[in-house]
Design a protein around this motif. Structure first.
Motif, PDB file in Angstrom:
ATOM      1  N   THR A 219      13.800 -12.766  34.225  1.00 26.09           N
ATOM      2  CA  THR A 219      14.045 -11.547  33.181  1.00 26.09           C
ATOM      3  C   THR A 219      15.520 -11.527  33.127  1.00 26.09           C
ATOM      4  OG1 THR A 219      12.156 -10.443  33.880  1.00 26.09           O
ATOM      5  CG2 THR A 219      13.186  -9.500  32.161  1.00 26.09           C
ATOM      6  N   ILE A 222      17.352 -14.268  31.582  1.00 26.72           N
ATOM      7  CA  ILE A 222      16.910 -14.202  29.952  1.00 26.72           C
ATOM      8  C   ILE A 222      17.980 -13.070  29.241  1.00 26.72           C
ATOM      9  CG2 ILE A 222      15.145 -13.750  28.066  1.00 26.72           C
ATOM     10  CD1 ILE A 222      13.185 -14.683  30.119  1.00 26.72           C
ATOM     11  N   VAL A 223      17.909 -12.140  29.993  1.00 28.98           N
ATOM     12  CA  VAL A 223      19.156 -11.040  29.373  1.00 28.98           C
ATOM     13  C   VAL A 223      20.573 -11.654  29.144  1.00 28.98           C
ATOM     14  CG1 VAL A 223      20.107  -8.727  29.973  1.00 28.98           C
ATOM     15  CG2 VAL A 223      17.699  -9.030  30.283  1.00 28.98           C
ATOM     16  N   TYR A 226      20.800 -14.410  26.460  1.00 29.46           N
ATOM     17  CA  TYR A 226      20.530 -14.257  24.741  1.00 29.46           C
ATOM     18  C   TYR A 226      20.990 -12.706  24.503  1.00 29.46           C
ATOM     19  CZ  TYR A 226      17.680 -18.328  25.803  1.00 29.46           C
ATOM     20  OH  TYR A 226      17.287 -19.716  26.078  1.00 29.46           O
ATOM     21  N   PHE A 228      19.558  -9.787  25.182  1.00 31.44           N
ATOM     22  CA  PHE A 228      18.472  -9.101  24.931  1.00 31.44           C
ATOM     23  C   PHE A 228      18.283  -7.904  25.840  1.00 31.44           C
ATOM     24  CE2 PHE A 228      15.769 -13.175  24.018  1.00 31.44           C
ATOM     25  CZ  PHE A 228      16.122 -13.106  22.497  1.00 31.44           C
ATOM     26  N   ALA A 233      13.571  -8.827  26.798  1.00 32.98           N
ATOM     27  CA  ALA A 233      13.321  -9.833  27.648  1.00 32.98           C
ATOM     28  C   ALA A 233      11.982  -9.995  28.200  1.00 32.98           C
ATOM     29  CB  ALA A 233      14.482 -10.013  28.644  1.00 32.98           C
ATOM     30  N   LYS A 236       9.315 -10.660  25.677  1.00 28.11           N
ATOM     31  CA  LYS A 236       9.506 -12.001  24.990  1.00 28.11           C
ATOM     32  C   LYS A 236       8.967 -13.103  26.139  1.00 28.11           C
ATOM     33  CE  LYS A 236      12.881 -10.987  21.638  1.00 28.11           C
ATOM     34  NZ  LYS A 236      12.205 -11.290  20.289  1.00 28.11           N
ATOM     35  N   LYS A 237       9.508 -12.777  27.535  1.00 28.08           N
ATOM     36  CA  LYS A 237       8.901 -13.516  28.410  1.00 28.08           C
ATOM     37  C   LYS A 237       7.363 -13.751  28.361  1.00 28.08           C
ATOM     38  CE  LYS A 237       8.937 -12.443  33.065  1.00 28.08           C
ATOM     39  NZ  LYS A 237       9.709 -12.097  34.259  1.00 28.08           N
ATOM     40  N   LEU A 242      10.575 -17.116  22.894  1.00 32.16           N
ATOM     41  CA  LEU A 242      12.181 -17.186  23.220  1.00 32.16           C
ATOM     42  C   LEU A 242      12.497 -18.500  22.594  1.00 32.16           C
ATOM     43  CD1 LEU A 242      11.094 -16.406  26.929  1.00 32.16           C
ATOM     44  CD2 LEU A 242      12.829 -15.288  25.594  1.00 32.16           C
ATOM     45  N   TYR A 246      15.368 -22.483  25.694  1.00 30.49           N
ATOM     46  CA  TYR A 246      15.033 -21.490  26.894  1.00 30.49           C
ATOM     47  C   TYR A 246      14.453 -22.386  28.073  1.00 30.49           C
ATOM     48  CZ  TYR A 246      11.680 -18.835  29.606  1.00 30.49           C
ATOM     49  OH  TYR A 246      11.010 -18.289  30.777  1.00 30.49           O
TER      50      TYR A 246
END
Length: 345
Positions: A219, A222-223, A226, A228, A233, A236-237, A242, A246
């Protein structure tokens, strides 16, 4: 009886029944996410919020069952196997256990919830019995009992998370060749913040270890990648919405990292025991179902690796959404083990 598993990232509920032939039936299962910080290191920091999440979970599941089995993390419980003389009455045994427990528990006994069970005859001294004692600070037990009660449930059993996940896994080990007898199985449960490993052979734990590594790191990646928020995050995960890059930019490096962590944990097991291989690796927990993970673990370690579905071989009740359950199945290992306690005397 319900199995209710409360972790740092979610609460999970499982209800099992039996059909006329005595086969297990998955009646209900549901997950409710928790916000980060509500539970830290097994401590309930935001009691009202977690209790409300449990209420939502019970409602979402549609169950009318009130009895519940719950568990504490292994870090909150002291367990010890002791050998006592055989032939004592239940009352004598209780007194003897309390006397022995004093040596192993660093708190006054009146601040502790203590329980024990007789495992069987001692393997080393004839006429004696082996007894497992388990103790936890009373406030820890009262905290999770209080959560159940605040959600309108009746706590009947407080177990240890690792024991519950082993109970659910033992069903799956029996489906291995030769019913899994003598097989060494490395069970990895990938949580949000920690990955716990138990190496099991014929119901005996050969080794266990926790690593500070889990799905929350994905997570965070991802933050960072992108921009988020944490909540975005995480959601969306879970939903898979995504950006196109990704898989190559975030997921693949994370899976590689996780494979190395699993490999390292196995090396620790080999260097601290006489063993130099395992027969099977089983992966459970919310982040275990990542695409490509089981194949990558098999390739890296050379040991057969599979994703755990604790409901394997069960009948599936009408109230269960099969597709959703199959996707989330690895998350339910501990809650399934707790629900199985209903059928144990």
């Amino acid at each position: 009886m319900l199995g209710l598993d409360i972790s740092s990232s979610s609460v999970k509920l499982v209800e099992l029944g039996q059909d006329k032939a005595g086969r297990l039936v998955l009646e209900r299962c549901a997950i409710e996410p928790l916000e980060r910080g509500w539970i830290t290191d097994g401590n309930i920091e935001k009691f009202d919020e977690v209790a409300e999440a449990v209420r939502r979970l019970v409602k979402k599941s549609g169950t009318h069952t009130k009895n519940v089995a719950m568990a504490l993390p292994p870090s909150a419980v002291i367990t010890k196997k002791i050998v006592l003389p055989g032939g004592m009455s239940a009352q004598e045994l209780e007194v003897q256990v309390e006397t022995e427990a004093n040596q192993y528990i660093p708190f006054p006994l009146d601040e502790v919830s203590l329980d024990f069970c007789v495992i069987g005859p001692s393997a080393t001294s004839a006429g004696d019995i082996e007894v497992l004692i388990a103790a936890s600070r009373r406030e820890k037990v009262q905290d999770i009992q209080g959560l159940a009660e605040a959600a309108g449930l009746k706590p009947v059993i407080v177990d240890v998370e690792s024991y519950a996940s082993r109970l659910a896994t033992s069903r799956l080990i029996e489906n291995l060749p030769n019913r899994g007898v003598g097989s060494i199985v490395a069970l990895f449960e990938v949580g949000a913040l920690t990955t716990s490993m138990q190496v099991i052979r014929s119901d005996e734990v050969l080794y266990d270890r926790d690593q500070a590594f889990g799905g929350a790191q994905l997570t965070q990646l991802i933050v960072r990648q992108y921009g988020f928020s944490l909540e975005e995050a995480e959601s969306k995960k879970r939903s898979g919405e995504l950006p196109d890059d990704y898989e190559s930019s975030v997921l693949k490096p994370f899976v590689e990292n996780m494979v190395h962590e699993i490999g390292r944990a196995l090396q620790f097991f080999f260097t601290s025991t006489p063993h130099n291989k395992v027969d099977y690796v089983m992966l459970a927990g919310g982040s275990a179902a990542l695409p490509g993970l089981t194949a990558a673990v098999t390739q890296h370690t050379t040991f057969a690796c599979s994703l755990v579905n604790p409901f394997d071989g069960m009948e599936i009740g009408e109230g269960v959404r099969l597709k959703k359950m199959t996707r989330e199945a690895p998350s339910y290992l501990t809650s399934c083990g707790l629900a199985l306690r209903r059928f144990m005397q």
